[in-house]
Enzyme design. Sequence first.
Site, mmCIF file in Angstrom:
data_model
loop_
_atom_site.group_PDB
_atom_site.id
_atom_site.type_symbol
_atom_site.label_atom_id
_atom_site.label_comp_id
_atom_site.label_asym_id
_atom_site.label_seq_id
_atom_site.Cartn_x
_atom_site.Cartn_y
_atom_site.Cartn_z
ATOM 1 N N LYS A 35 1.146 -1.290 0.167
ATOM 2 C CA LYS A 35 -0.225 0.264 0.164
ATOM 3 C C LYS A 35 1.291 0.910 0.067
ATOM 4 O O LYS A 35 1.828 0.974 0.002
ATOM 5 C CB LYS A 35 -0.727 0.084 1.368
ATOM 6 C CG LYS A 35 0.018 -0.072 2.792
ATOM 7 C CD LYS A 35 -0.746 -0.298 4.355
ATOM 8 C CE LYS A 35 -0.481 0.140 5.023
ATOM 9 N NZ LYS A 35 -0.918 -0.741 6.450
ATOM 10 N N TYR A 263 18.165 30.301 4.278
ATOM 11 C CA TYR A 263 17.134 31.336 5.173
ATOM 12 C C TYR A 263 16.865 31.730 5.687
ATOM 13 O O TYR A 263 17.662 30.712 6.805
ATOM 14 C CB TYR A 263 16.233 30.741 4.357
ATOM 15 C CG TYR A 263 15.257 30.773 2.888
ATOM 16 C CD1 TYR A 263 14.767 31.913 2.440
ATOM 17 C CD2 TYR A 263 15.557 29.684 2.722
ATOM 18 C CE1 TYR A 263 15.348 31.421 0.797
ATOM 19 C CE2 TYR A 263 14.667 29.236 1.122
ATOM 20 C CZ TYR A 263 14.606 30.488 0.268
ATOM 21 O OH TYR A 263 14.737 30.509 -0.972
HETATM 22 C C1 LIG Z 1 -0.311 -1.666 6.308
HETATM 23 C C2 LIG Z 1 -1.219 -3.455 7.076
HETATM 24 C C3 LIG Z 1 0.003 -4.257 7.325
HETATM 25 C C4 LIG Z 1 1.761 -3.997 7.447
HETATM 26 O O1 LIG Z 1 1.701 -3.606 8.410
HETATM 27 P P1 LIG Z 1 3.734 -3.443 8.778
HETATM 28 O O2 LIG Z 1 3.571 -2.994 10.021
HETATM 29 O O3 LIG Z 1 4.207 -2.415 7.514
HETATM 30 O O4 LIG Z 1 3.965 -4.388 8.222
HETATM 31 C C5 LIG Z 1 -0.423 -5.321 7.600
HETATM 32 N N1 LIG Z 1 -1.988 -5.637 7.708
HETATM 33 C C6 LIG Z 1 -3.286 -4.494 7.906
HETATM 34 C C7 LIG Z 1 -4.222 -4.739 7.458
HETATM 35 C C8 LIG Z 1 -2.147 -3.543 7.290
HETATM 36 O O5 LIG Z 1 -3.902 -2.280 7.228
#
Ligand SMILES: *Cc1c(COP(=O)(O)O)cnc(C)c1O
Length: 382
Positions: A35, A263
């Site tokens: 994701k 800056y």
């Molecule tokens: C993001 C997510 C993961 C992966 O999480 P990590 O801590 O990066 O391994 C696994 N399951 C769900 C439902 C998520 O939303």
Amino acid sequence: MNRLSVELSEAAVVSNLAAVRRLVGPDTVLMGVVKADAYGHGLVPFSRLLVRHGVGHLAVAHAEEAFRLREAGIDVPVLVLGHVAAADLPGLIRSGVRQTVYAESQARALSRAATALGRPARVHLEFDTGLCRYGLDPADTDALARITALDDLVVEGLCTHLSGTAPELVDEQLARFDVACRAATALLGRRPARHVLASPGIAAGLHRRTAMEMVRPGILLYGLGPSHSPALLPDLPEFRPVLSMTSRIEQLRQVPAGTPVGYGASWTPARPAVVATVPVGFADGLPKALGGRGRVLVGGVRVPVVGQVGMGHLNVDVTRVPRAATGDEVVLLGDRPGQRLGVQEWADAAGTINTEVLVRLAPATPRTVRQLPYSTEQERCA
Ligand SMILES: *Cc1c(COP(=O)(O)O)cnc(C)c1O
């Protein structure tokens, strides 16, 4: 000469996969979580690397990410973890994309869309066992019975998400999940794949206690520790950051003692200094908080970022690198002999977590893949 290059190491991906497989055992199926543009690594190039090295399942947050994977020709099972708009249901079903069902109404909508298309919708049922986010009530067997009886809905998986790794909380969540799994298995007459663990659970060794068919690692695949508890990263040499980011010295300037730089005149050297200007800034995703706090590598030396980080520039004090020259490589993130400049360092400097740093890297910078020598397949990734 690239102003800025972001590179993914295939060798690191292979190594991280080996480490995760070592932790969860050879019989556990990995669902790689890609994701948020594969945690800023680039959805398509990173997913290709996972698939090339044997990952047979991917998870994304949104429908459009699943469509992008399909458009890129990645045809392994993909699970959408999050909310899906009604308009996207037919497209997802047609592409064989799996969806996470966390509400009965959603299951009904999917079933209707699937029947209309004449194709089954494959789903994973998510139970809320204590995170208090999404999920079906694991104790509501009536709802579960109605869902499993819906037409054209194929329950492929059962899952939940842990709120942490503290043993008492995990035990409670697992007990509730078990109730749901038993009920679903009885209703379906078979047991779908169960998955609970993300990186924190895998890193904490919970697999030894839970033995599920599947796990959902995210951040570990990118070679970093769990975002909220990076110290949990198991001490295995295989874990290596996948992403590196480099630039070049654009200009060198001799700055007399007492001359303010940048800056807001936020840095003034007390002694004569040599300042290098590097053409990257917060528009490229560098945290602005690195100003006066961050380090980069020039000629193998860790040198400080001085003054403020601008939208497209930053200054580093290279007084201690006598041979520094225009065009020299500047490592912003990455490994060099004896040195590692990590995302975690940026996160600490900026008072945030590693995943936030990663997902803020500008997507416009092409991600190039440094392939293993034996990879023959040539690919262009953007
Ligand atoms: C993001 C997510 C993961 C992966 O999480 P990590 O801590 O990066 O391994 C696994 N399951 C769900 C439902 C998520 O939303």
